[in-house]
Scaffold this motif. Structure first.
Motif, PDB file in Angstrom:
ATOM      1  N   SER A  26      26.051  12.404  50.600  1.00 29.02           N
ATOM      2  CA  SER A  26      24.722  13.014  50.558  1.00 29.02           C
ATOM      3  C   SER A  26      24.085  13.137  51.939  1.00 29.02           C
ATOM      4  O   SER A  26      23.186  13.947  52.144  1.00 29.02           O
ATOM      5  CB  SER A  26      23.806  12.203  49.636  1.00 29.02           C
ATOM      6  N   GLU A  36      34.775  21.847  44.255  1.00 27.47           N
ATOM      7  CA  GLU A  36      33.926  21.862  43.061  1.00 27.47           C
ATOM      8  C   GLU A  36      33.828  23.255  42.445  1.00 27.47           C
ATOM      9  O   GLU A  36      33.856  23.399  41.209  1.00 27.47           O
ATOM     10  CB  GLU A  36      32.512  21.359  43.404  1.00 27.47           C
ATOM     11  N   ARG A  61      37.851  12.380  46.419  1.00 25.46           N
ATOM     12  CA  ARG A  61      37.100  13.155  45.422  1.00 25.46           C
ATOM     13  C   ARG A  61      37.775  14.492  45.148  1.00 25.46           C
ATOM     14  O   ARG A  61      37.886  14.912  43.991  1.00 25.46           O
ATOM     15  CB  ARG A  61      35.659  13.394  45.876  1.00 25.46           C
ATOM     16  N   GLU A  83      26.635   5.997  44.184  1.00 21.27           N
ATOM     17  CA  GLU A  83      26.176   7.365  43.901  1.00 21.27           C
ATOM     18  C   GLU A  83      27.314   8.367  44.050  1.00 21.27           C
ATOM     19  O   GLU A  83      27.498   9.255  43.204  1.00 21.27           O
ATOM     20  CB  GLU A  83      25.023   7.734  44.832  1.00 21.27           C
ATOM     21  N   ASP A  84      28.103   8.226  45.116  1.00 20.34           N
ATOM     22  CA  ASP A  84      29.232   9.129  45.326  1.00 20.34           C
ATOM     23  C   ASP A  84      30.259   9.000  44.205  1.00 20.34           C
ATOM     24  O   ASP A  84      30.807   9.997  43.724  1.00 20.34           O
ATOM     25  CB  ASP A  84      29.905   8.835  46.670  1.00 20.34           C
ATOM     26  N   ARG A  86      29.782   8.031  41.106  1.00 23.04           N
ATOM     27  CA  ARG A  86      29.257   8.640  39.873  1.00 23.04           C
ATOM     28  C   ARG A  86      29.373  10.161  39.915  1.00 23.04           C
ATOM     29  O   ARG A  86      29.636  10.809  38.896  1.00 23.04           O
ATOM     30  CB  ARG A  86      27.801   8.215  39.647  1.00 23.04           C
ATOM     31  N   GLU A  87      29.173  10.734  41.104  1.00 20.62           N
ATOM     32  CA  GLU A  87      29.299  12.195  41.245  1.00 20.62           C
ATOM     33  C   GLU A  87      30.739  12.637  41.004  1.00 20.62           C
ATOM     34  O   GLU A  87      30.994  13.641  40.328  1.00 20.62           O
ATOM     35  CB  GLU A  87      28.832  12.616  42.639  1.00 20.62           C
ATOM     36  N   ARG A  90      31.424  12.550  37.354  1.00 18.35           N
ATOM     37  CA  ARG A  90      30.806  13.673  36.639  1.00 18.35           C
ATOM     38  C   ARG A  90      31.697  14.905  36.680  1.00 18.35           C
ATOM     39  O   ARG A  90      31.864  15.599  35.667  1.00 18.35           O
ATOM     40  CB  ARG A  90      29.433  13.986  37.242  1.00 18.35           C
ATOM     41  N   TRP A  91      32.313  15.167  37.850  1.00 17.63           N
ATOM     42  CA  TRP A  91      33.201  16.328  37.953  1.00 17.63           C
ATOM     43  C   TRP A  91      34.461  16.144  37.115  1.00 17.63           C
ATOM     44  O   TRP A  91      34.957  17.104  36.507  1.00 17.63           O
ATOM     45  CB  TRP A  91      33.570  16.580  39.416  1.00 17.63           C
TER      46      TRP A  91
END
Length: 290
Positions: A26, A36, A61, A83-84, A86-87, A90-91
Motif C-alpha cells: 500500500s 490482478e 502474490r 493487510e497484504d 488478506r488482499e 481476496r484475489w
C-alpha cells in the motif's frame, strides 16, 4: 495488442520513497502489477494445492493469483504483513479457490514444518511448493554485516527452504513440483547485498542437487531467477538513490513487475514442463547471468 517491452511499465527514475522492513504494498509508488487485471487462467493447475511462502506481496502474490486462476487452492504464508496477506487471499477467493492464510516466521523450523502439515490438514494434499520468501539488507562494508544479520538471512532464505522441502516430499505424490526463487544475484552478485546474494547462489545449487535426489519419487524441482522486480522489498531494503534508479541497468531499462514472472511459475508447476527439472529460469529483463 502487444506493447513494446521497454514501455510496458514504469521506467526509472522511480519516485523517491523509503519504507521500514519488511515493506508494504500500500505504501509502494507506483503500485506493482500482480496480474490482478491481466492474468487469464486455463485450468493448468486444476485440482492442485499450492503452498507459497512470501505470498502476501510481490512475486508471491502474483504467483498466488495466477495459480488460483489456473485452478489451484493456495496456502498463503507470510511474516507479518496482515493487510497484504488478506488482499492476496481476496484475489484467490475471487478466482473461486480456497485461500488459507498463515502468519509466521519460516526461519523457525517448527513453524516451517507445521506449514506443510497445515496444507495437508486444510486441503488434504500438497502438490506444489513455492519457496519464495526472502530476507535481504544492504551493507556498504563487510564489517557492517553482523553475525545475527548473516544468520537471519541464511535461516530465512536457505534453512527454511530445506525445512519446507524435507517436510513436503513426505506428502508429495509423483507429478508434484517444487519451485524455488533464486535471483540474478546467484551468479552476478551485488556487492552490497553480499549475504542475500550468497543465499541465492545456494538456492540455485540446492535446486539442482535436490532435483536429482527426488527424481525417482516423480517430484520435479526447479528455480526462477528474477532480475530487478518492483516489490515492497526494494524501498525497504535499499538506499534511496538505488530505489530511484532501480532496473535501469537492464536492456529493458526498467524494473520488472511481479505479474511478468507469474507465467514462468505456472509453467514450472504444470505438466507443460514435465521434462524440466533442476533448471534455473532467468527472468532478468535481458541482463545475462554469467
Amino acid at each position: 495488442m502487444s506493447e513494446h517491452p521497454q514501455q510496458k511499465h514504469a521506467q526509472p527514475p522511480m519516485p523517491e520513497q523509503q519504507q521500514d522492513m519488511p515493506g508494504y504494498t500500500s505504501e509502494l509508488t507506483p503500485r506493482p502489477d500482480h496480474g490482478e487485471q491481466s492474468y487469464r487462467g486455463s485450468e493448468k493447475l486444476a485440482g492442485r494445492v499450492a503452498l507459497i511462502t512470501g505470498a502476501d506481496s510481490g512475486i508471491g502474490r502474483a504467483v498466488a493469483i495466477a495459480f488460483a486462476r489456473e485452478g489451484a487452492d493456495v496456502i498463503i504464508s507470510y511474516l507479518e504483513e496482515d493487510e497484504d496477506a488478506r488482499e492476496t487471499a481476496r484475489w484467490v477467493e475471487d478466482a473461486g479457490r480456497k485461500a488459507v492464510v498463515v502468519r509466521g516466521d519460516i526461519s523457525d523450523e517448527t513453524f516451517a514444518r507445521g506449514l506443510v502439515r497445515r496444507a495437508i490438514d486444510e486441503c488434504g494434499q500438497l502438490d506444489i511448493l513455492v519457496n519464495n520468501a526472502a530476507h535481504q539488507a544492504t551493507f556498504e562494508k563487510l564489517e557492517d554485516i553482523t553475525a545475527a544479520e548473516w544468520d537471519v538471512t541464511f535461516r530465512t532464505n536457505v534453512y527454511a527452504m530445506f525445512y519446507l522441502c524435507q517436510e513436503a516430499v513426505k506428502h508429495m505424490k509423483p507429478g508434484s513440483t517444487i519451485i524455488n526463487t533464486s535471483s540474478i544475484n546467484a551468479t552476478s552478485p551485488s556487492p552490497t547485498l553480499l549475504a542475500y546474494a550468497t543465499t541465492k547462489g545456494a538456492i540455485a545449487n540446492f535446486t539442482a542437487g535436490l532435483a536429482g535426489l527426488v527424481a525417482e519419487r516423480g517430484i520435479r524441482v526447479n528455480a526462477v531467477a528474477p532480475g530487478p522486480i518492483w516489490t515492497p522489498l526494494i524501498p525497504s531494503t535499499m538506499p534511496a538513490e538505488k530505489v530511484k534508479s532501480f532496473g535501469e541497468n537492464t536492456p529493458l531499462k526498467r524494473p520488472g513487475q511481479p505479474a511478468e514472472l507469474a507465467a514462468t511459475y505456472v509453467l514450472l508447476a504444470s505438466e507443460g514442463s514435465s521434462y524440466t527439472t533442476g533448471a534455473l529460469y532467468e527472468v532478468t529483463g535481458g541482463r545475462p547471468m554469467l
